[in-house]
Design an enzyme around this catalytic site. Sequence first.
Site, short mmCIF file in Angstrom:
data_model
loop_
_atom_site.label_atom_id
_atom_site.label_comp_id
_atom_site.label_asym_id
_atom_site.label_seq_id
_atom_site.Cartn_x
_atom_site.Cartn_y
_atom_site.Cartn_z
N CYS A 31 3.46 8.63 1.02
CA CYS A 31 3.96 7.61 1.91
C CYS A 31 4.12 6.21 1.18
O CYS A 31 3.29 5.82 0.93
CB CYS A 31 3.16 7.65 3.22
N GLU B 104 0.82 -1.20 -0.06
CA GLU B 104 -0.07 0.00 0.08
C GLU B 104 0.95 1.27 -0.16
O GLU B 104 2.35 1.26 0.73
CB GLU B 104 -0.74 0.01 1.21
N CYS C 130 1.83 -1.93 15.83
CA CYS C 130 1.72 -1.37 14.34
C CYS C 130 1.12 -2.72 13.42
O CYS C 130 1.45 -3.59 13.65
CB CYS C 130 3.17 -1.15 13.75
N CYS D 281 6.75 -4.50 15.82
CA CYS D 281 6.40 -3.27 16.82
C CYS D 281 4.97 -3.76 17.06
O CYS D 281 4.10 -3.88 15.98
CB CYS D 281 6.52 -2.03 16.33
N CYS E 244 -0.27 6.02 10.00
CA CYS E 244 0.74 5.60 10.37
C CYS E 244 0.30 4.18 11.00
O CYS E 244 -0.50 4.14 12.09
CB CYS E 244 1.39 6.28 11.55
N CYS F 149 6.56 -6.43 7.25
CA CYS F 149 7.64 -5.87 7.94
C CYS F 149 8.12 -6.94 9.12
O CYS F 149 7.31 -7.62 9.59
CB CYS F 149 7.32 -4.45 8.75
N1 SAH Z 1 9.90 1.04 9.59
C1 SAH Z 1 9.78 2.29 9.79
C2 SAH Z 1 8.58 2.87 8.98
C3 SAH Z 1 7.34 2.60 9.86
S1 SAH Z 1 5.71 3.57 9.58
C4 SAH Z 1 10.02 2.63 11.12
O1 SAH Z 1 9.73 2.14 12.02
O2 SAH Z 1 10.33 3.97 11.30
C5 SAH Z 1 6.30 5.02 10.22
C6 SAH Z 1 5.83 5.64 11.65
O3 SAH Z 1 4.71 5.21 11.96
C7 SAH Z 1 6.75 4.70 12.50
O4 SAH Z 1 7.23 5.81 13.60
C8 SAH Z 1 5.93 3.98 13.53
O5 SAH Z 1 6.57 3.51 14.47
C9 SAH Z 1 4.74 4.47 13.37
N2 SAH Z 1 3.46 3.78 13.78
C10 SAH Z 1 3.31 2.34 13.52
N3 SAH Z 1 2.22 1.96 14.13
C11 SAH Z 1 1.43 3.18 14.42
C12 SAH Z 1 0.29 3.29 15.21
N4 SAH Z 1 -0.56 2.32 15.31
N5 SAH Z 1 -0.14 4.54 15.54
C13 SAH Z 1 0.93 5.67 15.25
N6 SAH Z 1 1.89 5.51 14.57
C14 SAH Z 1 2.41 4.17 14.50
#
Ligand code: SAH
Length: 387
Positions: free
Chosen positions: A132, A119, A146, A143, A380, A139
């Site tokens: 984005c 996406e 996420c 985390c 995000c 991934c």
């Molecule tokens: N792998 C990369 C890109 C991830 S997406 C990274 O970790 O930086 C971009 C941002 O969104 C990251 O900071 C991630 O931690 C955050 N993110 C992930 N899940 C989220 C959520 N449910 N709510 C808000 N931010 C989130």
Amino acid sequence: MSTDLPTPTANPPKPGALTFSAPKRGKAPRHLADLDPAQRREWVTELGHKPFRADQMSRHYFERLVVDPEQMTDLPAGARGELVSTMLPELLHPVRTLRADDGATLKQVHKLHDGAMVESVLMKYPGRVTMCISSQAGCGMNCPFCATGQAGLTRNLSTAEIVEQVVVAARALRHEEGGETSDEATAKVLRVSNVVFMGMGEALANYKASIGAMRRLVEPSPSGLGMSARGVTMSTVGLVPAIDKLANEGIPVTLALSLHAADDELRDELVPINTRWKVDEALDAAYRYYEKTGRRVSIEYALIRDINDQAWRADLLGEKLRARGQGWVHVNPIPLNPTPGSKWTASRRGVEQQFVERLLAHGIPTTVRDTRGSDIDGACGQLAATV
Ligand code: SAH
């Protein structure tokens, strides 16, 4: 609004587990955007054409955003079809487009040649357009807050698969806004001005392809899309050696570090890579990145109610950032977006406000990120690519 459920994966990750090596699957077909201009010229020569045809093809792709052979009238009629099918194979098959925020946010779901899904999200703001993009299908960083991390890693994307997300969106934008225009001012607004590697995946865990894509984005035509490096942001969980490597690539993109906690105990849980590289190590690497490139680093901090939003945690973050210097960093708190199966929710408004104020009091510029696209699972951490 959306009824999406995450795609079941064969191997959902166990809590805390990290996956670095992507499962081996069919490689994406080779595409012009995978190669630098010299390699492209070699390729057309192998195909029996004059080397300058590569530059013509590149201009169609990166400048005109055209892949229809009929529109490539500067190429010999008999060769167009073959050149396009060989050098510009379709990498992303559109599955659907979801709109939110009165059409200002668009989530595009793409199917790759092997059926994997990715996406990307396009966000229109007054005077700028931010895209984005995803660097991996899924991934491996796991985390727990996420949706992408919870689905596990399907595979790495190729350079061209990453770049193509921007090209496809740029093309859609151009058509949507009334076709090609010679009016400079309008043309500027219609361009994708910013690209953030914040879609699915950990870009620095797919280093080679992501750096290739970064180069394609910033190099001028016919090599690439000619964006400003300032407009490109690489976001990472904090793979320290890869951050140092990125600093030496000579392309001063913005670095964003997903910190989410300034104490190791909590960060071990929220960002499992912390078991390898601790908070201080990640922050030191981010500071080195700033020193080397002069680019102010961005710290991402998803605010999770009663988990990481306490005043003392804001102070700890403020102190750790301040201890390393002034003017090198800013903090981007992100109100937690809901994901399926997660027990966590966003901080209360007042708590969020207090968190921001405490950071400001430590002299750290802080701006809360907007939650564009959350009702289409496009914000995000919500990208889970469902069919
Ligand atoms: N792998 C990369 C890109 C991830 S997406 C990274 O970790 O930086 C971009 C941002 O969104 C990251 O900071 C991630 O931690 C955050 N993110 C992930 N899940 C989220 C959520 N449910 N709510 C808000 N931010 C989130």
